[in-house]
Write an enzyme that holds these catalytic residues in place. Structure first.
Site, PDB file in Angstrom:
ATOM      1  N   THR A  28       0.848  -1.192   0.000  1.00 25.90           N
ATOM      2  CA  THR A  28       0.000   0.000   0.000  1.00 25.90           C
ATOM      3  C   THR A  28       0.884   1.242   0.000  1.00 25.90           C
ATOM      4  O   THR A  28       1.930   1.262   0.656  1.00 25.90           O
ATOM      5  CB  THR A  28      -0.894  -0.010   1.260  1.00 25.90           C
ATOM      6  OG1 THR A  28      -1.840  -1.077   1.141  1.00 25.90           O
ATOM      7  CG2 THR A  28      -1.645   1.294   1.446  1.00 25.90           C
ATOM      8  N   GLY A  97       3.642   1.549   7.954  1.00 26.88           N
ATOM      9  CA  GLY A  97       2.338   1.886   8.520  1.00 26.88           C
ATOM     10  C   GLY A  97       1.989   3.352   8.416  1.00 26.88           C
ATOM     11  O   GLY A  97       0.988   3.789   8.993  1.00 26.88           O
ATOM     12  N   GLU A 105      -0.256  -5.475   5.928  1.00 26.53           N
ATOM     13  CA  GLU A 105       1.031  -5.548   5.222  1.00 26.53           C
ATOM     14  C   GLU A 105       1.946  -6.582   5.876  1.00 26.53           C
ATOM     15  O   GLU A 105       2.648  -7.329   5.184  1.00 26.53           O
ATOM     16  CB  GLU A 105       1.703  -4.174   5.220  1.00 26.53           C
ATOM     17  CG  GLU A 105       0.975  -3.170   4.342  1.00 26.53           C
ATOM     18  CD  GLU A 105       1.495  -1.748   4.468  1.00 26.53           C
ATOM     19  OE1 GLU A 105       1.310  -0.978   3.528  1.00 26.53           O
ATOM     20  OE2 GLU A 105       2.072  -1.409   5.501  1.00 26.53           O
TER      21      GLU A 105
END
Ligand code: 5RP
Length: 216
Positions: A28, A97, A105
């Site tokens: 991400t 994060g 993740e």
């Protein structure tokens, strides 16, 4: 330094590591946003899992096949996972994060035979430093925060799994010690410290060059 260009170069180099037929974990963030079109352009037959709704949406728009990673019947392992990072230490420890997706993740990275980190050169640090992202359960939140100490709630939506996002702001010191302490704290779902043992490769864009380091 053109950070965007460095992210793009790292992402494109990592896309070349993926082979036809692989099960692929997609991370991400803005570096992964460069990975997705590079991977889609290769026209490989892949089965992917995504670590966030944003990645799932973007990958779906590119025609990539996204499978579920939830439930006992879901894919149990991945050949490769590729993801960005907020900080990369010389020994391969990471902070992740920044986009609040670290729990998923980490689940994806842990399931992958090869976990490849892609980053611009500004992500390379001498020592990891705060903030360290956290995902916490809501139940008992005030007590969890009190146990953790130097923590600030992040003003972002909950994770897709319902977790509350916060950041540990205390010293990192020895990341293994802090990781163990955070993992042992009741109410912490997951933290953003990723051990170097989890990382297979670090691919860094620097100027117009790409540095590829294999850790294991
Ligand atoms: C999201 C992450 C990202 O990989 C990290 O924040 C890096 O993001 P970007 O590629 O946008 O610099 O951990 O939770």
């Amino acid at each position: 330094m053109d950070v965007g260009r460095e992210k793009q170069l790292a992402a494109e180099a990592a896309a070349e590591l993926v082979e036809d037929g692989m099960l692929v974990g997609l991370g991400t963030g803005s570096t992964v946003a460069f990975l997705l079109p590079a991977l889609a352009a290769r026209g490989l037959d892949l089965r992917c899992v995504s670590t966030s709704p944003a990645t799932e949406r973007a990958a779906g728009e590119l025609g990539m096949r996204i499978e579920t990673f939830a439930g006992a019947g879901a894919i149990p392992r991945l050949d490769i996972a590729i993801d960005g990072a907020d900080q990369v230490a010389p020994d391969g420890w990471l902070v992740k994060g920044g986009g609040a997706a670290h729990t998923r993740e980490k689940a994806v990275a842990a399931a992958a035979d090869r976990f490849v980190v892609i980053a611009s050169s500004d992500k390379l640090v001498e020592r990891l430093s705060p903030p360290v992202p956290l995902e916490l359960i809501d139940y008992g939140l005030a007590a969890t925060l009190a146990r953790l100490g130097d923590v600030q709630l992040r003003d972002v939506p909950r994770s897709p799994d319902g977790g509350v996002i916060a950041d540990y702001l205390g010293d990192v010191g020895d990341p293994a010690e802090l990781a163990a302490r955070l993992s042992a704290t009741v109410g912490v779902v997951e933290h953003g410290l990723f051990p170097s043992a989890m990382v297979s490769d670090v691919v860094v864009g620097r100027g117009e060059q790409v540095e590829m380091r294999r850790l294991r």
